[in-house]
Scaffold this active site. Structure first.
Site, PDB file in Angstrom:
ATOM      1  N   GLY A 279      -5.531  -0.551  13.280  1.00 20.81           N
ATOM      2  CA  GLY A 279      -6.762   0.461  12.783  1.00 20.81           C
ATOM      3  C   GLY A 279      -6.900   0.849  11.613  1.00 20.81           C
TER       4      GLY A 279
ATOM      5  N   HIS B   6      -8.423   8.371  17.003  1.00 22.61           N
ATOM      6  CA  HIS B   6      -7.464   8.392  15.782  1.00 22.61           C
ATOM      7  C   HIS B   6      -8.402   8.028  14.813  1.00 22.61           C
ATOM      8  CE1 HIS B   6      -3.638   7.720  13.211  1.00 22.61           C
ATOM      9  NE2 HIS B   6      -4.475   7.299  12.799  1.00 22.61           N
ATOM     10  N   GLU B   7      -9.272   7.100  14.680  1.00 22.63           N
ATOM     11  CA  GLU B   7      -9.952   6.278  13.648  1.00 22.63           C
ATOM     12  C   GLU B   7     -11.042   7.448  13.440  1.00 22.63           C
ATOM     13  OE1 GLU B   7      -8.517   4.371  11.694  1.00 22.63           O
ATOM     14  OE2 GLU B   7      -6.858   3.688  13.157  1.00 22.63           O
TER      15      GLU B   7
ATOM     16  N   HIS C 247     -10.511   9.982  11.351  1.00 24.58           N
ATOM     17  CA  HIS C 247     -10.370  10.093   9.721  1.00 24.58           C
ATOM     18  C   HIS C 247     -11.645  10.093   9.407  1.00 24.58           C
ATOM     19  CE1 HIS C 247      -6.157   8.483   8.947  1.00 24.58           C
ATOM     20  NE2 HIS C 247      -6.384   7.349   9.910  1.00 24.58           N
TER      21      HIS C 247
ATOM     22  N   CYS D 195       0.142   5.895  11.212  1.00 29.07           N
ATOM     23  CA  CYS D 195      -0.899   5.805  10.659  1.00 29.07           C
ATOM     24  C   CYS D 195      -0.665   5.186   9.147  1.00 29.07           C
ATOM     25  CB  CYS D 195      -1.701   7.068  10.148  1.00 29.07           C
ATOM     26  SG  CYS D 195      -3.007   7.179   9.219  1.00 29.07           S
ATOM     27  N   LEU D 196      -1.494   4.277   8.815  1.00 35.19           N
ATOM     28  CA  LEU D 196      -1.194   3.517   7.555  1.00 35.19           C
ATOM     29  C   LEU D 196      -1.280   4.550   6.226  1.00 35.19           C
ATOM     30  CD1 LEU D 196      -3.346   0.254   8.141  1.00 35.19           C
ATOM     31  CD2 LEU D 196      -0.760   0.426   7.924  1.00 35.19           C
TER      32      LEU D 196
ATOM     33  N   GLN E 154      -9.860   5.871   4.561  1.00 35.19           N
ATOM     34  CA  GLN E 154      -8.554   5.557   4.215  1.00 35.19           C
ATOM     35  C   GLN E 154      -8.469   4.632   2.989  1.00 35.19           C
ATOM     36  OE1 GLN E 154      -7.409   4.457   8.613  1.00 35.19           O
ATOM     37  NE2 GLN E 154      -5.554   5.096   7.771  1.00 35.19           N
TER      38      GLN E 154
HETATM   39  C1  QAP Z   1      -3.705   4.128  14.427  1.00 42.50           C
HETATM   40  O1  QAP Z   1      -2.371   3.018  12.953  1.00 42.50           O
HETATM   41  C2  QAP Z   1      -2.779   4.208  15.512  1.00 42.50           C
HETATM   42  O2  QAP Z   1       4.036   4.116   9.619  1.00 42.50           O
HETATM   43  C3  QAP Z   1      -3.381   2.823  13.600  1.00 42.50           C
HETATM   44  O3  QAP Z   1       4.918   2.271   8.133  1.00 42.50           O
HETATM   45  C4  QAP Z   1      -1.437   4.051  15.623  1.00 42.50           C
HETATM   46  O4  QAP Z   1      -2.257   0.848  12.343  1.00 42.50           O
HETATM   47  C5  QAP Z   1      -3.580   4.811  16.725  1.00 42.50           C
HETATM   48  C6  QAP Z   1       1.511   1.382  10.203  1.00 42.50           C
HETATM   49  C7  QAP Z   1      -1.031   4.099  16.774  1.00 42.50           C
HETATM   50  C8  QAP Z   1      -2.812   5.083  17.984  1.00 42.50           C
HETATM   51  C9  QAP Z   1      -1.424   4.678  17.896  1.00 42.50           C
HETATM   52  C10 QAP Z   1       2.174   2.599  10.298  1.00 42.50           C
HETATM   53  C11 QAP Z   1       1.909   0.516   9.428  1.00 42.50           C
HETATM   54  C12 QAP Z   1       0.029   1.079  10.877  1.00 42.50           C
HETATM   55  C13 QAP Z   1       3.274   2.900   9.544  1.00 42.50           C
HETATM   56  C14 QAP Z   1      -1.594   1.934  12.342  1.00 42.50           C
HETATM   57  C15 QAP Z   1       3.631   1.614   8.615  1.00 42.50           C
HETATM   58  C16 QAP Z   1       2.981   0.688   8.664  1.00 42.50           C
HETATM   59  C17 QAP Z   1      -0.435   2.199  11.492  1.00 42.50           C
HETATM   60 CO    CO Z   2      -4.611   6.306  10.661  1.00 42.69          CO
END
Ligand code: QAP
Ligand code: CO
Length: 169
Positions: free
Chosen positions: A46, A134-135, A138, A92-93, A51
């Site tokens: 996501g 979550h999004e 943001h 989270c990215l 971001q």
């Molecule tokens: C949001 O998050 C989310 O730490 C999206 O080193 C995540 O795409 C909502 C990512 C989990 C609910 C549950 C994170 C990539 C990606 C990192 C992501 C990383 C590389 C996160």
């Molecule tokens: Co995020």
């Protein structure tokens, strides 16, 4: 298409409140496509426009294993259908390398516009419900680390600031 730069916590620009999209035009679709490319490359599930330092209410998501189920939410409106919470290890990215447990309502409804500007109305539970919330956070300048204790958040902040300094030198 193009890869966009992802802002990382504690960048103050992540705290910007996004504005509604006035019309879903080609420029918006171009941004959506670049957000997908950026999210898939990361890889992530996501990404909110905030971001990538674009302060408009736009979200892209893909929870599928094959990465063939792109979801777009423009001007999303959230409704909580069930206050019973779901515990999830969120990442989270914009907070790379950190995953922490967050509790959120487990069943939601989201109304939005899709990539064509057509209305969309979806009920969600599980990871999809968590990810949508979550999004949408943001877009309001909120991050999952805001739900953690001050101590945990400060620890994450210090580690990321240190990494950013190392990268810049
Ligand atoms: C949001 O998050 C989310 O730490 C999206 O080193 C995540 O795409 C909502 C990512 C989990 C609910 C549950 C994170 C990539 C990606 C990192 C992501 C990383 C590389 C996160
Ligand atoms: Co995020």
């Amino acid at each position: 298409m193009a890869l966009l730069e992802i802002l990382e916590f504690p960048d103050p620009r992540l705290r910007t409140e996004a504005k509604p999209v006035a019309s879903v035009d080609d420029a918006v679709r171009r941004l959506v496509d670049n957000m997908f490319e950026t999210m898939y490359a990361a890889p992530g599930i996501g990404l909110a426009a905030t971001q990538v330092n674009v302060h408009q209410r736009i979200i892209v998501m893909d929870l599928s294993d094959e990465k063939d189920k792109p979801l777009v939410f423009i001007n999303p409106k959230l409704e909580i259908l069930d206050h019973e919470t779901l515990e999830y290890d969120e990442g989270c990215l914009s907070v790379p390398g950190f995953y922490e447990t967050v509790n959120r309502p487990g069943r939601i409804r989201v109304k939005a516009l899709d990539r064509q500007g057509e209305p969309l109305d979806m009920e969600a539970d599980g990871l999809l419900a968590i990810c949508v919330q979550h999004e949408i956070d943001h877009l309001g300048g909120k991050l999952f680390v805001d739900y953690l204790s001050t101590v945990k958040r400060q620890r994450i902040r210090a580690k990321l600031v240190k990494e950013h300094r190392k990268k810049a030198s």
